[in-house]
Design an enzyme around this catalytic site. Structure first.
Site, PDB file in Angstrom:
ATOM      1  CG  ASP A   1      28.885  29.015  48.321  1.00  0.00           C
ATOM      2  OD1 ASP A   1      28.078  28.353  48.054  1.00  0.00           O
ATOM      3  OD2 ASP A   1      29.149  30.008  48.804  1.00  0.00           O
ATOM      4  CB  SER A   2      28.785  25.411  42.501  1.00  0.00           C
ATOM      5  OG  SER A   2      28.646  24.056  43.024  1.00  0.00           O
TER       6      SER A   2
ATOM      7  CG  HIS B   1      27.232  31.309  53.863  1.00  0.00           C
ATOM      8  ND1 HIS B   1      25.909  32.090  53.938  1.00  0.00           N
ATOM      9  CD2 HIS B   1      27.367  30.943  52.627  1.00  0.00           C
ATOM     10  CE1 HIS B   1      25.436  32.026  52.572  1.00  0.00           C
ATOM     11  NE2 HIS B   1      26.340  31.407  51.773  1.00  0.00           N
TER      12      HIS B   1
ATOM     13  CD  GLU C   1      28.595  33.443  41.250  1.00  0.00           C
ATOM     14  OE1 GLU C   1      28.566  33.103  42.284  1.00  0.00           O
ATOM     15  OE2 GLU C   1      28.049  33.184  40.184  1.00  0.00           O
TER      16      GLU C   1
ATOM     17  CD  GLN D   1      22.538  31.326  38.508  1.00  0.00           C
ATOM     18  OE1 GLN D   1      22.660  30.326  38.593  1.00  0.00           O
ATOM     19  NE2 GLN D   1      23.638  32.154  38.768  1.00  0.00           N
TER      20      GLN D   1
ATOM     21  CG  ASP E   1      33.955  28.660  33.522  1.00  0.00           C
ATOM     22  OD1 ASP E   1      32.649  28.065  33.620  1.00  0.00           O
ATOM     23  OD2 ASP E   1      34.890  27.896  33.182  1.00  0.00           O
TER      24      ASP E   1
ATOM     25  CG  ASP F   1      25.610  33.807  48.979  1.00  0.00           C
ATOM     26  OD1 ASP F   1      26.723  34.008  49.780  1.00  0.00           O
ATOM     27  OD2 ASP F   1      24.876  32.926  48.791  1.00  0.00           O
TER      28      ASP F   1
ATOM     29  CG  ASP G   1      21.926  21.366  44.084  1.00  0.00           C
ATOM     30  OD1 ASP G   1      22.865  21.584  45.078  1.00  0.00           O
ATOM     31  OD2 ASP G   1      20.604  21.281  44.542  1.00  0.00           O
TER      32      ASP G   1
END
Lengths: 275, 275
Positions: free
Chosen positions: A155-156, A62, A106, A31, A137, A86, A158
């Protein structure tokens, strides 16, 4: 000369955030990652043009992706976060003294490295001795962890691109299998003002795997509509009846016991999608 | 060629709304009034550069400024709205079959006329036989109405310019005197993300006149932070203990019994200002 970052939150609606400097712009393997130093909201992380978090309003998201599950489960010793590079969700999870192992899986290691450098307040728990970080993954990772976790938090980004598969039934089946028999999972679940139909299909997918699925809601100032939904799937516990706030207290800016109960109230327009 | 309306919601933060046409721009005696036909949010009303309402998200604000008071009071027969020239609050008030008289006191007649023309869905209740409209200053109006109302709703612009005096103790004293001995009043009360100190001084002013003051909260998508606060001052009733949802049902998009209870939950950062 003013500099503004704009996110097209919805066709016809934009959020603008003024910045002093662009601190980072890089195309990772997965990304486009940008970091800005803003005038009003601290540092801002953007992935593929979408606001992920800002220093000033990150606490809503969070706290709310973490604490409802962790106060509903009576003894959440082993917690997995999928995504969350993050570090903000990890920081909240580790506020719970009963947590013994916090795993963070992550896919994008460059997000983790950027968080360490530009978001010290979010990434503070990467060094906690209870933390293990897996840069891979989530799909493959879950296949190795059978009935291991008490709580899994997704916590991904969209449900587009790389993250789209994290909203499918086959993924929720893997989550289910990686949870213990009384496990709980929560996933960030869009907003009901612009994306009610996405929420409906997500709900149906989770409901088909877990017996019990519950939406809850929170402000998230810089996300589309300023409000966000979360969806909790549980094998056993009920988020109102089984939550227990007497065992210990944690320090928060938004979440507390009353907010926990309140967050599960369904707006009238959401009732139609959970029948 | 795209056309965008931008509101500077806070220094460093903007909301952008794309529009097809500007339908009206006029300097009234009191303020600059603009109406836009937007691409995503229906018609948009702007006063002095600030979003007042859009067709698409107006229901949050208008339901939430009205129904909590009207379901807390056991028999709200006489209701006064100060401001509210777009008619949305009046429409919600008149959903309650027990309301016999709904008075609307709006200082700016041009807002009322614009609402009739461009917001038929909001202004629909101007013609209700229970409605009386007074185009005048709320201060002077209240002086003529002693112990008359069961509920007073202050649906004004933010506390700057002409509306600043609507947030002062002397105004709340007039409100108090115009309410019956068991009256309730509610005022729109800014947002706690950007304006916590304004909320604190408002709370102190209301608390010094009314025995009881309660903040409650709702999403309002197009307002700064996407979330809004309301402050209820009551002479007698408690919004949780005395609210009664069995007497009749109304049709809404956001508000319902559970949302009523939930809206009074105080975020952790708000607790500090209500001690």
């Amino acid at each position: 000369m003013e500099k503004w970052f704009f996110e097209l939150q919805e066709p016809g609606v934009k959020l603008g955030i003024e910045y002093e400097d662009k601190l980072l712009e890089v195309q990772t393997k997965y990304q486009k990652l940008e970091i800005y130093k803003t005038k009003r909201l601290g540092n801002l992380m953007v992935l593929d043009g979408c606001v992920m978090t800002t220093d000033e309003d990150e606490f809503f998201y969070h706290e709310m992706i973490s604490h409802p599950s962790l106060y509903t489960h009576p003894n959440p010793e082993k917690v997995l976060i999928i995504g969350g590079g993050d570090g903000g969700t990890l920081r909240e999870v580790l506020k719970h003294p009963v947590v013994k192992e916090a795993h963070l899986c992550e896919i994008d290691g460059e997000v983790i490295e950027a968080a360490k450098k530009y978001f010290p307040n979010l990434s503070i728990s990467f060094k906690d001795p209870r933390t293990s970080i897996f840069v891979e993954d989530g799909f493959a990772f879950l296949d190795r962890q059978k009935e291991y976790y008490d709580v899994i938090l997704v916590d991904s980004t969209d449900p587009v691109g790389e993250a789209a598969k994290l909203y499918e039934e086959s993924f929720f089946k893997k989550i289910y299998n990686s949870l213990k028999s009384d496990g709980i999972f929560t996933i960030q679940a869009e907003n009901y003002f612009y994306e009610l139909s996405v929420m409906k299909s997500l709900y149906n997918n989770v409901k088909s795997i877990f017996n019990k699925a519950y939406f809850y809601f929170s402000p998230v100032i810089t996300y589309p509509s300023g409000n966000w939904s979360f969806l909790m799937g549980t094998k056993k516990y009920h988020p109102i009846k089984d939550s227990d706030f007497n065992k210990y207290q944690i320090k928060t800016k938004y979440y507390n016991r009353n907010i926990h109960y309140a967050s599960f109230a369904l707006p009238e327009i959401v009732k139609g999608i959970v029948k």
